[in-house]
Design a protein around this motif. Sequence first.
Motif, PDB file in Angstrom:
ATOM      1  N   ALA A 227      52.607  48.515  25.290  1.00  0.00           N
ATOM      2  CA  ALA A 227      52.054  49.674  26.009  1.00  0.00           C
ATOM      3  C   ALA A 227      50.896  49.854  26.503  1.00  0.00           C
ATOM      4  O   ALA A 227      50.843  50.156  27.693  1.00  0.00           O
ATOM      5  CB  ALA A 227      52.529  50.796  25.247  1.00  0.00           C
ATOM      6  N   GLY A 228      49.846  49.434  25.659  1.00  0.00           N
ATOM      7  CA  GLY A 228      48.606  49.240  25.992  1.00  0.00           C
ATOM      8  C   GLY A 228      48.150  48.248  27.080  1.00  0.00           C
ATOM      9  O   GLY A 228      47.285  48.516  27.902  1.00  0.00           O
ATOM     10  N   ALA A 229      49.013  47.224  27.193  1.00  0.00           N
ATOM     11  CA  ALA A 229      48.843  46.423  28.293  1.00  0.00           C
ATOM     12  C   ALA A 229      49.318  46.826  29.586  1.00  0.00           C
ATOM     13  O   ALA A 229      48.416  46.654  30.684  1.00  0.00           O
ATOM     14  CB  ALA A 229      49.525  44.943  27.876  1.00  0.00           C
ATOM     15  N   LEU A 230      50.272  47.597  29.661  1.00  0.00           N
ATOM     16  CA  LEU A 230      50.607  48.341  30.933  1.00  0.00           C
ATOM     17  C   LEU A 230      49.651  49.411  31.230  1.00  0.00           C
ATOM     18  O   LEU A 230      49.309  49.462  32.467  1.00  0.00           O
ATOM     19  CB  LEU A 230      52.003  48.840  30.535  1.00  0.00           C
ATOM     20  CG  LEU A 230      52.567  49.735  31.802  1.00  0.00           C
ATOM     21  CD1 LEU A 230      52.787  48.907  33.010  1.00  0.00           C
ATOM     22  CD2 LEU A 230      53.966  50.470  31.580  1.00  0.00           C
ATOM     23  N   ALA A 231      49.110  50.258  30.076  1.00  0.00           N
ATOM     24  CA  ALA A 231      48.078  50.842  30.504  1.00  0.00           C
ATOM     25  C   ALA A 231      46.852  50.437  31.028  1.00  0.00           C
ATOM     26  O   ALA A 231      46.134  51.184  32.039  1.00  0.00           O
ATOM     27  CB  ALA A 231      47.601  51.820  29.207  1.00  0.00           C
ATOM     28  N   GLY A 232      46.574  49.322  30.562  1.00  0.00           N
ATOM     29  CA  GLY A 232      45.379  48.624  31.082  1.00  0.00           C
ATOM     30  C   GLY A 232      45.556  48.200  32.673  1.00  0.00           C
ATOM     31  O   GLY A 232      44.713  48.209  33.304  1.00  0.00           O
ATOM     32  N   LEU A 233      46.639  47.537  32.955  1.00  0.00           N
ATOM     33  CA  LEU A 233      47.091  47.371  34.283  1.00  0.00           C
ATOM     34  C   LEU A 233      46.778  48.458  35.249  1.00  0.00           C
ATOM     35  O   LEU A 233      46.232  48.545  36.190  1.00  0.00           O
ATOM     36  CB  LEU A 233      48.237  46.686  34.345  1.00  0.00           C
ATOM     37  CG  LEU A 233      48.456  45.337  33.904  1.00  0.00           C
ATOM     38  CD1 LEU A 233      50.019  44.884  33.692  1.00  0.00           C
ATOM     39  CD2 LEU A 233      47.677  44.372  34.536  1.00  0.00           C
ATOM     40  N   LEU A 234      47.225  49.637  34.792  1.00  0.00           N
ATOM     41  CA  LEU A 234      47.532  50.788  35.485  1.00  0.00           C
ATOM     42  C   LEU A 234      46.016  51.583  35.674  1.00  0.00           C
ATOM     43  O   LEU A 234      45.164  51.800  36.614  1.00  0.00           O
ATOM     44  CB  LEU A 234      48.409  51.904  35.161  1.00  0.00           C
ATOM     45  CG  LEU A 234      49.975  51.371  35.132  1.00  0.00           C
ATOM     46  CD1 LEU A 234      50.652  52.482  34.694  1.00  0.00           C
ATOM     47  CD2 LEU A 234      50.115  51.266  36.689  1.00  0.00           C
ATOM     48  N   MET A 235      45.252  51.757  34.562  1.00  0.00           N
ATOM     49  CA  MET A 235      44.269  52.502  34.109  1.00  0.00           C
ATOM     50  C   MET A 235      42.879  51.736  34.713  1.00  0.00           C
ATOM     51  O   MET A 235      41.832  52.225  34.901  1.00  0.00           O
ATOM     52  CB  MET A 235      44.164  53.369  33.132  1.00  0.00           C
ATOM     53  CG  MET A 235      44.914  54.145  32.851  1.00  0.00           C
ATOM     54  SD  MET A 235      44.967  55.528  33.974  1.00  0.00           S
ATOM     55  CE  MET A 235      43.451  56.314  33.926  1.00  0.00           C
ATOM     56  N   GLY A 236      43.006  50.546  34.617  1.00  0.00           N
ATOM     57  CA  GLY A 236      41.964  49.555  34.885  1.00  0.00           C
ATOM     58  C   GLY A 236      41.541  49.728  36.297  1.00  0.00           C
ATOM     59  O   GLY A 236      40.359  49.977  36.624  1.00  0.00           O
ATOM     60  N   HIS A 237      42.440  49.988  37.359  1.00  0.00           N
ATOM     61  CA  HIS A 237      42.205  50.077  38.620  1.00  0.00           C
ATOM     62  C   HIS A 237      41.569  51.561  38.602  1.00  0.00           C
ATOM     63  O   HIS A 237      40.850  51.808  39.757  1.00  0.00           O
ATOM     64  CB  HIS A 237      43.484  50.233  39.567  1.00  0.00           C
ATOM     65  CG  HIS A 237      44.167  48.835  39.461  1.00  0.00           C
ATOM     66  ND1 HIS A 237      43.555  47.648  40.188  1.00  0.00           N
ATOM     67  CD2 HIS A 237      45.310  48.285  39.041  1.00  0.00           C
ATOM     68  CE1 HIS A 237      44.505  46.768  40.003  1.00  0.00           C
ATOM     69  NE2 HIS A 237      45.640  47.244  39.294  1.00  0.00           N
ATOM     70  N   VAL A 238      41.902  52.380  38.354  1.00  0.00           N
ATOM     71  CA  VAL A 238      41.419  54.011  38.170  1.00  0.00           C
ATOM     72  C   VAL A 238      40.168  54.125  37.746  1.00  0.00           C
ATOM     73  O   VAL A 238      39.160  54.678  38.408  1.00  0.00           O
ATOM     74  CB  VAL A 238      42.426  55.063  37.427  1.00  0.00           C
ATOM     75  CG1 VAL A 238      41.881  56.369  37.358  1.00  0.00           C
ATOM     76  CG2 VAL A 238      43.766  54.469  38.181  1.00  0.00           C
ATOM     77  N   ALA A 239      40.078  53.641  36.440  1.00  0.00           N
ATOM     78  CA  ALA A 239      38.571  53.994  35.910  1.00  0.00           C
ATOM     79  C   ALA A 239      37.471  52.979  36.065  1.00  0.00           C
ATOM     80  O   ALA A 239      36.476  53.176  36.061  1.00  0.00           O
ATOM     81  CB  ALA A 239      38.980  53.996  34.081  1.00  0.00           C
ATOM     82  N   LEU A 240      37.625  51.619  36.263  1.00  0.00           N
ATOM     83  CA  LEU A 240      36.661  50.833  36.342  1.00  0.00           C
ATOM     84  C   LEU A 240      35.939  50.855  37.503  1.00  0.00           C
ATOM     85  O   LEU A 240      36.610  51.196  38.689  1.00  0.00           O
ATOM     86  CB  LEU A 240      37.057  49.243  36.010  1.00  0.00           C
ATOM     87  CG  LEU A 240      37.648  49.191  34.559  1.00  0.00           C
ATOM     88  CD1 LEU A 240      38.187  47.803  34.375  1.00  0.00           C
ATOM     89  CD2 LEU A 240      36.731  49.473  33.490  1.00  0.00           C
ATOM     90  N   ARG A 241      34.669  50.302  37.589  1.00  0.00           N
ATOM     91  CA  ARG A 241      33.881  50.662  38.798  1.00  0.00           C
ATOM     92  C   ARG A 241      34.269  49.729  40.069  1.00  0.00           C
ATOM     93  O   ARG A 241      34.438  48.477  39.685  1.00  0.00           O
ATOM     94  CB  ARG A 241      32.378  50.490  38.339  1.00  0.00           C
ATOM     95  CG  ARG A 241      31.399  51.049  39.344  1.00  0.00           C
ATOM     96  CD  ARG A 241      30.084  50.920  38.884  1.00  0.00           C
ATOM     97  NE  ARG A 241      28.977  51.552  39.261  1.00  0.00           N
ATOM     98  CZ  ARG A 241      27.562  51.366  39.055  1.00  0.00           C
ATOM     99  NH1 ARG A 241      27.293  50.744  37.907  1.00  0.00           N
ATOM    100  NH2 ARG A 241      26.772  52.349  39.644  1.00  0.00           N
ATOM    101  N   ASN A 242      34.462  50.238  41.123  1.00  0.00           N
ATOM    102  CA  ASN A 242      34.550  49.271  42.239  1.00  0.00           C
ATOM    103  C   ASN A 242      33.596  49.968  43.472  1.00  0.00           C
ATOM    104  O   ASN A 242      33.754  50.923  43.975  1.00  0.00           O
ATOM    105  CB  ASN A 242      36.049  49.472  42.982  1.00  0.00           C
ATOM    106  CG  ASN A 242      36.114  48.297  44.053  1.00  0.00           C
ATOM    107  OD1 ASN A 242      35.365  47.907  44.529  1.00  0.00           O
ATOM    108  ND2 ASN A 242      37.575  48.116  44.250  1.00  0.00           N
TER     109      ASN A 242
END
Length: 284
Positions: A227-242
């Motif tokens: 579940a943490g891995a799935l959350a990272g895939l989803l929220m990495g796009h949202v929270a990390l800087r681009n």
Amino acid sequence: MGEGGRARVDSELSEGTCRGDKGLLNTACKSVVPRSRRPPTYLRQYDCRPPPIVIPLLSTIQLVLFIYDGVRLGGITASGPVDPESPLIYSPYRRREVWRLLTYMLVHVGWVHIVYNLIVQLLVGLPLELVHKWWRVGIVYLCGVLAGSLATSVLDPRVFLAGASGGVYALLTAHLADLVLNWAEMEFAFVRLGILLLLAGTDVGVAIYNRYGTETGNKVAYTAHLAGALAGLLMGHVALRNLRLLRWERVLWWVSLVTYLLLVLVMVVFNAAAPEGYFPPQDV
């Protein structure tokens, strides 16, 4: 100025973006930022202020609590100590104590468990925090922790949950997603992918073995890893800087955010409205 002169200036600027410690940030940028996001116009917007906060602080708290529990419970082994009565561990018999959905990340089961989590979250989390700032990395980490506990409560409702694996796997897959999406621009992409998959696969294998291959009394869940891995895939796009968000990335940003929020909402509703007998009786 000719092309050669501009290239030389660009290189010098990119090496000097970290105001006071250019080598540290430059190394971090090379490890987590694709080449197209490294021109000086982008790299000038990165700096070392503030320095990493979340990962060092969490790692310190986790280590101190682990040593404290080891002293209090009489020793540390590869798979212990385990205190099912800890006010921090997620217990299926105390689901009303909602703080446990997050605080389980602070306690660990055995020195193998904590050493792995500390190594990975420092190895992956520190470069991410240098580049993306503490609060962005903190969001990804906590989203992984919350997803891990909620998924465990729904899919594996009679087990205890301890450790930072949900947050650690969120960091791993957030980095993995960026690596895959920018594959052609990342140095040593195959090596990085192999290391990430080896770390994740080894830990999941050990977690599954500990769950089904040992005779310990209090079974600890491994659902939080996935579940943490799935959350990272989803929220990495949202929270990390681009700094340069393309049209398709904007669409992916919204899809990822809505998907994560919907999954969390479904799990929260299920916890509140599950049929009688699905969850174990609660301690008074």
